[in-house]
Design an enzyme around this catalytic site. Structure first.
Site, PDB file in Angstrom:
ATOM      1  N   HIS A 287     -33.287 -32.880 -12.854  1.00 23.56           N
ATOM      2  CA  HIS A 287     -32.252 -32.943 -13.043  1.00 23.56           C
ATOM      3  C   HIS A 287     -32.388 -31.532 -14.812  1.00 23.56           C
ATOM      4  CE1 HIS A 287     -29.754 -33.622 -10.359  1.00 23.56           C
ATOM      5  NE2 HIS A 287     -29.535 -34.856 -10.162  1.00 23.56           N
TER       6      HIS A 287
ATOM      7  N   ASP B  74     -33.667 -37.396 -25.911  1.00 26.09           N
ATOM      8  CA  ASP B  74     -33.029 -38.550 -25.301  1.00 26.09           C
ATOM      9  C   ASP B  74     -31.669 -37.882 -25.584  1.00 26.09           C
ATOM     10  OD1 ASP B  74     -32.433 -41.450 -24.329  1.00 26.09           O
ATOM     11  OD2 ASP B  74     -32.066 -41.816 -26.113  1.00 26.09           O
TER      12      ASP B  74
ATOM     13  N   PHE C 189     -25.559 -33.366 -13.350  1.00 23.84           N
ATOM     14  CA  PHE C 189     -25.326 -34.540 -13.430  1.00 23.84           C
ATOM     15  C   PHE C 189     -24.678 -35.385 -14.379  1.00 23.84           C
ATOM     16  CE2 PHE C 189     -28.964 -35.577 -16.077  1.00 23.84           C
ATOM     17  CZ  PHE C 189     -28.988 -34.369 -17.119  1.00 23.84           C
TER      18      PHE C 189
ATOM     19  N   HIS D  85     -25.525 -29.051 -25.202  1.00 24.59           N
ATOM     20  CA  HIS D  85     -25.541 -30.328 -26.237  1.00 24.59           C
ATOM     21  C   HIS D  85     -28.130 -29.558 -25.659  1.00 24.59           C
ATOM     22  CE1 HIS D  85     -24.768 -32.065 -22.189  1.00 24.59           C
ATOM     23  NE2 HIS D  85     -26.023 -32.878 -22.473  1.00 24.59           N
ATOM     24  N   ARG D  86     -27.944 -29.593 -24.517  1.00 22.59           N
ATOM     25  CA  ARG D  86     -29.886 -30.111 -24.438  1.00 22.59           C
ATOM     26  C   ARG D  86     -29.828 -28.316 -25.092  1.00 22.59           C
ATOM     27  NH1 ARG D  86     -29.516 -31.820 -20.322  1.00 22.59           N
ATOM     28  NH2 ARG D  86     -29.588 -33.742 -20.992  1.00 22.59           N
TER      29      ARG D  86
END
Ligand code: IMP
Length: 195
Positions: free
Chosen positions: A11, A68, A148, A176-177
């Site tokens: 994902h 992370d 996910f 965020h990513r």
């Protein structure tokens, strides 16, 4: 430019690929023959991102980035945070994590939360870090089938539906990513215009 993305999570690969400009190509761990789970023994997101990137850098000798991510819930004193993957136990079961979170939040009126991603990029032996945050709140129940992990219960600020309902386009814009990735991409772009 070729970069290895040190993750075993398909994902995350899809989300990151969606954001990459032409000229940056990512290679997955499977493509370079790393199949084992990379140890995540750090006590912070930063440490874990660096651990993962260094593990792959040592084995591949190539430029690599790792990330992370943690879900930080205000009323739970920022838990599950760095323990997000194992919140309900060592099996790293996303559904069990989500159920535990909803149970722990039962009756709680302060539902503020945020996702935080830290990316560690190792480029020519130097480590660079990029952080991305999205604020929001934890819904009373899960909804939606996209995304996910905790996406079915996380409602980003400015929306009234969960990430799992909002889908790839919104997540690719504000997550965020996505925010951490955009910072890394801008950094890589500044390097490319150097003489
Ligand atoms: P890790 O960064 O792979 O260690 O992820 C930590 C935990 O957060 C796992 O349970 C993931 O499923 C969850 N997680 C990571 N990124 C996201 C996301 O973008 N949305 C929802 N859950 C996520």
């Amino acid at each position: 430019m070729d970069l290895i993305f040190a993750t075993g999570n398909p994902h995350k690969v899809t989300e990151v690929q969606y954001l990459l400009p032409e000229g940056i190509r990512i290679r997955t761990l499977r493509e370079i023959g790393i199949e084992e789970e990379i140890p995540e023994t750090g006590t912070t997101l930063e440490e874990n991102a660096i651990l993962k990137a260094e593990y792959v850098r040592q084995r591949s000798g190539q430029n690599v980035f790792a990330e992370d991510t943690g879900l930080e819930v205000k009323s739970l004193h920022n838990a599950p945070g760095v323990h997000s993957a194992r919140y309900a136990g060592p099996a790293r079961n996303s559904r069990a994590n989500l159920r535990k979170l909803l149970r722990d939040m039962e009756g709680e009126t302060d539902r503020r939360a945020r996702f935080r991603t830290v990316i560690a990029l190792i480029l020519n032996n130097e480590i660079h870090r990029f952080e991305g945050i999205v604020n929001g709140h934890i819904a009373e129940s899960a909804s939606g089938s996209g995304g996910f992990g905790y996406d079915p219960v996380f409602v980003p600020e400015g929306f009234d539906r969960s990430f799992a309902e909002l889908g790839d386009e919104v997540k690719g814009r504000i997550s965020h990513r996505a925010r951490a990735m955009k910072k890394m991409i801008s950094f890589l772009n500044t390097l490319r215009i150097q003489p």
